[in-house]
Design an enzyme around this catalytic site. Structure first.
Site, PDB file in Angstrom:
ATOM      1  N   SER A  64       0.716  -1.239  -0.019  1.00 22.36           N
ATOM      2  CA  SER A  64       0.025  -0.168  -0.005  1.00 22.36           C
ATOM      3  C   SER A  64       0.798   1.289  -0.063  1.00 22.36           C
ATOM      4  CB  SER A  64      -1.053  -0.100   1.006  1.00 22.36           C
ATOM      5  OG  SER A  64      -0.195   0.029   2.370  1.00 22.36           O
ATOM      6  N   HIS A  65       2.186   1.310   0.304  1.00 20.68           N
ATOM      7  CA  HIS A  65       3.039   2.307   0.050  1.00 20.68           C
ATOM      8  C   HIS A  65       4.000   2.105  -1.128  1.00 20.68           C
ATOM      9  CE1 HIS A  65       1.646   2.957   4.117  1.00 20.68           C
ATOM     10  NE2 HIS A  65       1.621   4.153   3.624  1.00 20.68           N
ATOM     11  N   HIS A 137       4.772  13.541   3.386  1.00 21.20           N
ATOM     12  CA  HIS A 137       5.211  12.309   3.797  1.00 21.20           C
ATOM     13  C   HIS A 137       4.052  11.223   2.705  1.00 21.20           C
ATOM     14  CE1 HIS A 137       6.669   8.615   5.626  1.00 21.20           C
ATOM     15  NE2 HIS A 137       7.617   9.212   6.241  1.00 21.20           N
ATOM     16  N   THR A 177      -4.448   9.604   9.557  1.00 23.13           N
ATOM     17  CA  THR A 177      -4.465   8.091   9.621  1.00 23.13           C
ATOM     18  C   THR A 177      -3.228   8.194  10.753  1.00 23.13           C
ATOM     19  OG1 THR A 177      -2.928   7.823   7.613  1.00 23.13           O
ATOM     20  CG2 THR A 177      -4.868   6.924   7.582  1.00 23.13           C
ATOM     21  N   ASP A 195       4.957  -0.132  12.699  1.00 23.73           N
ATOM     22  CA  ASP A 195       4.672   1.004  11.766  1.00 23.73           C
ATOM     23  C   ASP A 195       3.209   0.903  11.775  1.00 23.73           C
ATOM     24  OD1 ASP A 195       3.826   2.942   9.917  1.00 23.73           O
ATOM     25  OD2 ASP A 195       5.373   2.099   8.469  1.00 23.73           O
ATOM     26  N   ALA A 197      -1.035   2.734  11.916  1.00 27.20           N
ATOM     27  CA  ALA A 197      -1.574   3.930  11.798  1.00 27.20           C
ATOM     28  C   ALA A 197      -2.673   3.997  13.071  1.00 27.20           C
ATOM     29  CB  ALA A 197      -2.539   3.648  10.613  1.00 27.20           C
ATOM     30  N   GLY A 204      -4.291   3.855   2.561  1.00 30.66           N
ATOM     31  CA  GLY A 204      -3.670   3.278   1.052  1.00 30.66           C
ATOM     32  C   GLY A 204      -4.446   1.889   1.097  1.00 30.66           C
ATOM     33  N   ASP A 205      -4.933   0.969   2.199  1.00 31.59           N
ATOM     34  CA  ASP A 205      -5.538  -0.151   2.208  1.00 31.59           C
ATOM     35  C   ASP A 205      -7.143   0.267   1.933  1.00 31.59           C
ATOM     36  OD1 ASP A 205      -3.484  -1.640   2.542  1.00 31.59           O
ATOM     37  OD2 ASP A 205      -3.686  -1.650   4.748  1.00 31.59           O
ATOM     38  N   HIS A 247     -11.503   4.915  22.379  1.00 36.53           N
ATOM     39  CA  HIS A 247     -11.110   6.111  22.594  1.00 36.53           C
ATOM     40  C   HIS A 247      -9.457   6.095  22.868  1.00 36.53           C
ATOM     41  CE1 HIS A 247     -11.077   4.687  26.496  1.00 36.53           C
ATOM     42  NE2 HIS A 247     -10.226   5.533  27.043  1.00 36.53           N
ATOM     43  N   PRO A 322       5.951  -7.773  14.722  1.00 34.06           N
ATOM     44  CA  PRO A 322       5.702  -6.875  13.346  1.00 34.06           C
ATOM     45  C   PRO A 322       7.036  -6.856  12.719  1.00 34.06           C
ATOM     46  CG  PRO A 322       4.886  -5.951  15.583  1.00 34.06           C
ATOM     47  CD  PRO A 322       5.511  -7.103  15.842  1.00 34.06           C
ATOM     48  N   ARG A 326       8.191  -8.509   6.550  1.00 30.02           N
ATOM     49  CA  ARG A 326       8.620  -7.593   5.723  1.00 30.02           C
ATOM     50  C   ARG A 326      10.354  -8.295   5.364  1.00 30.02           C
ATOM     51  NH1 ARG A 326       6.508  -3.172   8.399  1.00 30.02           N
ATOM     52  NH2 ARG A 326       8.399  -2.944   9.931  1.00 30.02           N
TER      53      ARG A 326
END
Lengths: 355, 355
Positions: A64-65, A137, A177, A195, A197, A204-205, A247, A322, A326
């Site tokens: 998405s990036h 960005h 986001t 990373d 949001a 992007g998604d 919240h 996470p 990648r």
């Protein structure tokens, strides 16, 4: 942002398509993207930095990036909204506080212009802050922080974007986001980098889901009337996303507006007004880095301690950390090439002005 | 932590009971708590600091960190688990990095011993970090950060606790409730301060729910077999809480373990072992502060900018900001007294050794 469930789903769907395409070597993809940026008015330095950044996202499966964003970059450049030749200015606001004016250019070249001096500040003082403003960005945040962890440092970064997220219990979009990223060294392995949001999913998604006709998960967004929806088009067409985690996520989104915009002198997400620049897609806001030298903590074995914690987390049943996906995809695509569909490749080549 | 929905519910239920009690003046409550701490072996300095801190939580309606916690403090002191007379040591690990060894004492006295020097570091450098280890934090986090915002600074703080939260997708507890707090000045008003656990709810609220026989919200916790439960007793009896907001909250819980423990030299939540000290309730871990001078950002009107953002958030429909209810209750109880039930007051007086 690539690690959340809805993102994962969208990215996986997208990756699956892409995985069947033509493998392109990383260096070749960088060169192709560089030609696109140059052709649309960036300086050579900016083209080189953005091409490497965007190709890295594609390489690592942050689709998405990845090259999906190239038309957005081009749209911003063509519309005159962003200055592809901007010369950033770097100013020392204190022994541990670096202020960077990106001068309406992209963030990454401004960040990299200040990075060496910033690293000295971190090493000299134990911690330093870099506050970037007037900056576009349009990428993932992990490429900004991962290199700090590879140098043994702990890095936090926050960036706001454009208003597309409603406050907790609210009806109108105020926050972007607003991703935050965290990177820490890990003994004997790649850094642990997340990373994510502050929104229920990455913008992007949502755009990928709209393009591919998938619904988004319930509880992710509202339509233009503030009513819950699973239609990505309703979110994009005057609707908004919700913060993640109720919240508490809303408070994090608020904090990121304060850190990335108020503290840097950048614009709030709600202040981004590109109405006079049709085609513009890159929000011009701000970004904050906080980087800490963990060896100052005095444990003498910081990265070992982090490796131990990750061991405990996995033993407790978390399947992966996470960033691990990648790194796995990075190894695979650096070896086998980055698969791109013929249509995607043709689109990129057309943007590069290839015959 | 007092702003999350389940907390809110539990605290409201608790406050409702308390609201019907005898009003006690803030100074009288501080004096009463001070006698309790002194009677159980703390130094005068420690007694004064903890009494003021705990009474402030009760005053502001942070009831899960108010006098409800006094038996826990006393249990830890009586068991010999915590040193009520500890003398912290403060060490400069760099121009902007202060390292504090609480020497197995409570965190707040160690923090306050280092606070003046820390403020100088922030003013001198633009940002500074304080890393506290071997420290028992048993209170809310907002009292630690709110005063920084009143001095025009932006403060972040992170503290880990004891293992009671499972990682995302995991079965066994690794993380503490791991609260983070954020405070920022706001022009023309009280600071905006949030203090929120990385867990689905605060541990104090689980204990209140167990004591009062309320169920906890679905999705908050698991039992000893890792199965979802709404029974607070099942969570406390070998079960665990879940992170808030799915895997994103889990990543934040992980980050807080790294920042509060690995970086400070403190213990991970999972390493807290008080088995040899029956009655001990105060986790001995670490705490990190990151405090930034926002005027270095160069906007010249930081607090005005934050006030503007809060205006936007409210206009978009959010009914109140984190901390607002605390300030309202503070004003009310400072005027009318802090209502305590006769049973609670009798319990406190007995602990103070009153006839």
């Amino acid at each position: 942002m690539s690690d959340e469930t809805p993102s994962r789903r969208a990215a996986a769907a997208f990756a699956q398509t892409a995985e069947t395409g033509t493998p392109v070597a990383f260096a070749d993809l960088v060169a192709l993207l560089e030609r696109i940026f140059l052709r649309h008015g960036t300086s050579e330095r900016v083209a080189a930095i953005l091409a490497e950044n965007c190709a890295s996202c594609e390489r690592d499966g942050s689709t998405s990036h990845g090259v999906f964003r190239i038309p957005g970059y081009v749209g911003s450049l063509k519309s005159g909204w962003v200055d592809g030749r901007a010369e950033p200015t770097v100013e020392e606001a204190g022994p541990a506080f670096l202020r960077v004016d990106a001068a309406n250019g992209f963030t990454q070249p401004a960040f990299l212009a200040a990075r060496d001096r910033f690293l000295e500040m971190v090493r000299d003082n134990g911690v330093a802050v870099m506050a970037i403003r007037n900056s576009h960005h349009f990428s993932a945040l992990w490429p900004d922080v991962e290199p700090f962890a590879r140098e043994g440092l702990v890095a936090l970064s926050f960036v706001n974007s454009f208003a597309c997220v409603v406050p907790s219990g609210g009806k109108a979009a105020v926050y972007g986001t607003n991703p935050m990223a965290f990177a820490t060294p890990v003994a004997g392995g790649d850094p642990m980098v997340f990373d994510q949001a502050a929104s229920s999913m990455a913008n992007g998604d949502v755009r990928i889901a709209a393009r591919e006709g998938h619904a988004i998960p319930a509880g992710s967004g509202v339509d233009r009337d503030g009513k819950p929806t699973t239609d990505p088009k309703a979110v994009l067409d005057g609707g908004a996303l919700l913060p993640f985690g109720g919240h508490k996520g809303g408070s994090i989104a608020f904090m990121i507006e304060v850190l990335a915009a108020a503290l840097t002198g950048g614009k709030y997400s709600r202040e981004v007004d590109w109405s006079a620049h049709p085609g513009a897609e890159t929000p011009c806001t701000g970004q904050l880095f906080i980087v800490i030298d963990p060896e100052r903590g005095g444990t003498g074995a910081f990265a070992d301690r982090v490796a131990g914690l990750i061991g405990d987390v996995k033993e407790a049943g978390q399947d992966r950390m996470p960033g691990e996906r990648r790194y796995a995809r990075r190894a695979r695509t650096l070896r086998d090439g980055i698969p791109l569909t013929p249509a995607r490749l043709a689109e990129l080549r057309a943007l590069a002005g290839d015959a």
